[in-house]
Scaffold this active site. Structure first.
Site, PDB file in Angstrom:
ATOM      1  N   GLY A   1       0.797  -1.220   0.000  1.00  0.00           N
ATOM      2  CA  GLY A   1       0.000   0.000   0.000  1.00  0.00           C
ATOM      3  C   GLY A   1       0.829   1.268   0.000  1.00  0.00           C
TER       4      GLY A   1
ATOM      5  N   ASP B   1      -5.722  -7.252  -6.536  1.00  0.00           N
ATOM      6  CA  ASP B   1      -5.292  -7.279  -5.127  1.00  0.00           C
ATOM      7  C   ASP B   1      -4.012  -6.461  -4.972  1.00  0.00           C
ATOM      8  OD1 ASP B   1      -6.226 -10.703  -5.341  1.00  0.00           O
ATOM      9  OD2 ASP B   1      -7.407  -9.060  -4.460  1.00  0.00           O
ATOM     10  N   LEU B   2      -4.141  -5.295  -4.363  1.00  0.00           N
ATOM     11  CA  LEU B   2      -3.060  -4.305  -4.325  1.00  0.00           C
ATOM     12  C   LEU B   2      -1.729  -4.894  -3.867  1.00  0.00           C
ATOM     13  CD1 LEU B   2      -2.434  -1.286  -4.661  1.00  0.00           C
ATOM     14  CD2 LEU B   2      -2.960  -1.006  -2.228  1.00  0.00           C
ATOM     15  N   ASP B   3      -0.730  -4.761  -4.719  1.00  0.00           N
ATOM     16  CA  ASP B   3       0.650  -5.172  -4.413  1.00  0.00           C
ATOM     17  C   ASP B   3       0.754  -6.652  -4.078  1.00  0.00           C
ATOM     18  OD1 ASP B   3       1.096  -2.006  -2.742  1.00  0.00           O
ATOM     19  OD2 ASP B   3       1.409  -2.549  -4.839  1.00  0.00           O
ATOM     20  N   GLU B   4      -0.168  -7.449  -4.604  1.00  0.00           N
ATOM     21  CA  GLU B   4      -0.118  -8.900  -4.356  1.00  0.00           C
ATOM     22  C   GLU B   4       0.058  -9.688  -5.652  1.00  0.00           C
ATOM     23  OE1 GLU B   4      -2.695  -9.155  -0.194  1.00  0.00           O
ATOM     24  OE2 GLU B   4      -3.078 -10.534  -1.862  1.00  0.00           O
TER      25      GLU B   4
END
Ligand SMILES: Nc1nc2c(c(=O)[nH]1)N[C@@H](CN(C=O)c1ccc(C(=O)N[C@@H](CCC(=O)O)C(=O)O)cc1)CN2
Length: 289
Positions: A206, A231-234
């Protein structure tokens, strides 16, 4: 892809359920089409039973160009349920770079392009802020400011997608682009959007990872290049690296040290993606470096 003079070298990448005979079937196809192996890398994921291969091949018969090889390989691919791709090794990747206010990764990518150590064509730089217009101009690249407001996000993304289609973009690089892409845009760009996150994921996802790292008292900071997913930064990690830090450094100093790590990690990830060296493996990657 930017169409270049049709070369004789091609890159074949594939993944499929592992079973005996895959390499034999591929090499049998190459022999039947007068193609020679320049380099071959393979990986057998014995945990999920999938087989991965990257083959650099040289076509010795002008009758077998890219289209003929693609048409011919289809039967072999179907017999082994392969996901596969064959590209002309000489083709350059048409790349659109997204940036917000931090310009170091943008500058690094464009400098490496100018040096010739990064085989990308960059028809356009897009930003949600006007700040990077001068940097793009300095590198002779067109710049488009597409502001993103809470009520205008959908319209901004539609304009971006139009540009991706109109400019025949192969790869979108988020070079410290600080906007979260919608699930719809992520779907449209699946497997061809790379983000540089300024932490050693999965730590500090994030916004504001250097502030998070400072608060945690880390002795290493890092950067992670990954494919963009909803899926943020995943997304699947392509490349990472770290640098040593210590107790005397504030978040601004961590960010200053991190800038070089971010640029180097992103450049390696883009280089490997453009060379078809990165294959997706159930949320992870296989990188034939
Ligand atoms: N769908 C995805 N979009 C983005 C990803 C991703 O993995 N999936 N990575 C980010 C990059 N990023 C960190 O590397 C990041 C960017 C933005 C934010 C954030 O909270 N943004 C705010 C707005 C901030 C601003 O306007 O300055 C927001 O969008 O509400 C967190 C992490 C890129 N996009």
């Amino acid at each position: 892809m930017t169409t270049s003079t049709p070369g004789r070298d091609f890159i074949l990448t594939l993944d499929c359920p592992d079973r005996p005979g895959i390499v034999h079937a591929v090499t049998e196809f190459l022999v039947a089409h007068d193609a020679n192996i320049v380099q071959c890398q393979q990986f057998d994921d014995r945990q999920n039973g999938r087989f991965f291969m990257r083959m650099h091949l040289e076509s010795l018969n002008s009758a077998y160009g890219k289209d003929a090889l693609i048409q011919g390989f289809g039967r072999t691919a179907e017999a082994y349920s392969m996901n596969w791709r064959l590209v002309d090794a000489a083709e350059r990747t048409r790349t659109l770079i997204l940036v917000s206010k931090y310009e170091h990764c943008l500058n690094d990518l464009l400098f490496r392009r100018r040096l010739g150590t990064l085989d990308i064509d960059v028809p356009l730089v897009v930003s949600n802020h006007p700040d990077a217009a001068g940097m793009a101009a300095a590198h002779g690249v067109e710049f488009r400011h597409i502001p993103v407001t809470p009520d205008g996000k959908e319209e901004a993304e539609a304009e971006l997608l139009r540009l991706v289609d109109d400019l025949r973009i192969d790869l979108v690089v988020l070079a410290r682009y600080m906007q979260i892409l919608s699930p719809e845009l992520c779907k449209s760009l699946e497997g061809r959007a790379i983000n540089i996150h300024h932490s050693f994921l999965p730590s500090f996802k994030g916004a504001g990872p250097y502030g998070q790292a400072h608060a945690r008292g880390v002795k290493l900071i890092g950067a992670t290049a990954h494919y963009v997913t909803p899926d943020l930064d995943e997304g699947p990690i392509i490349e990472q690296d770290v640098a040593r830090v210590d107790h005397s450094m504030d978040p601004a100093r961590l960010a200053a040290i991190g800038r070089d790590v971010e640029s180097q990690v992103l450049a390696r990830a883009v280089r490997w993606h453009c060379a078809s060296r990165v294959l997706l493996n159930h949320g992870r990657t296989v990188v034939f470096g």
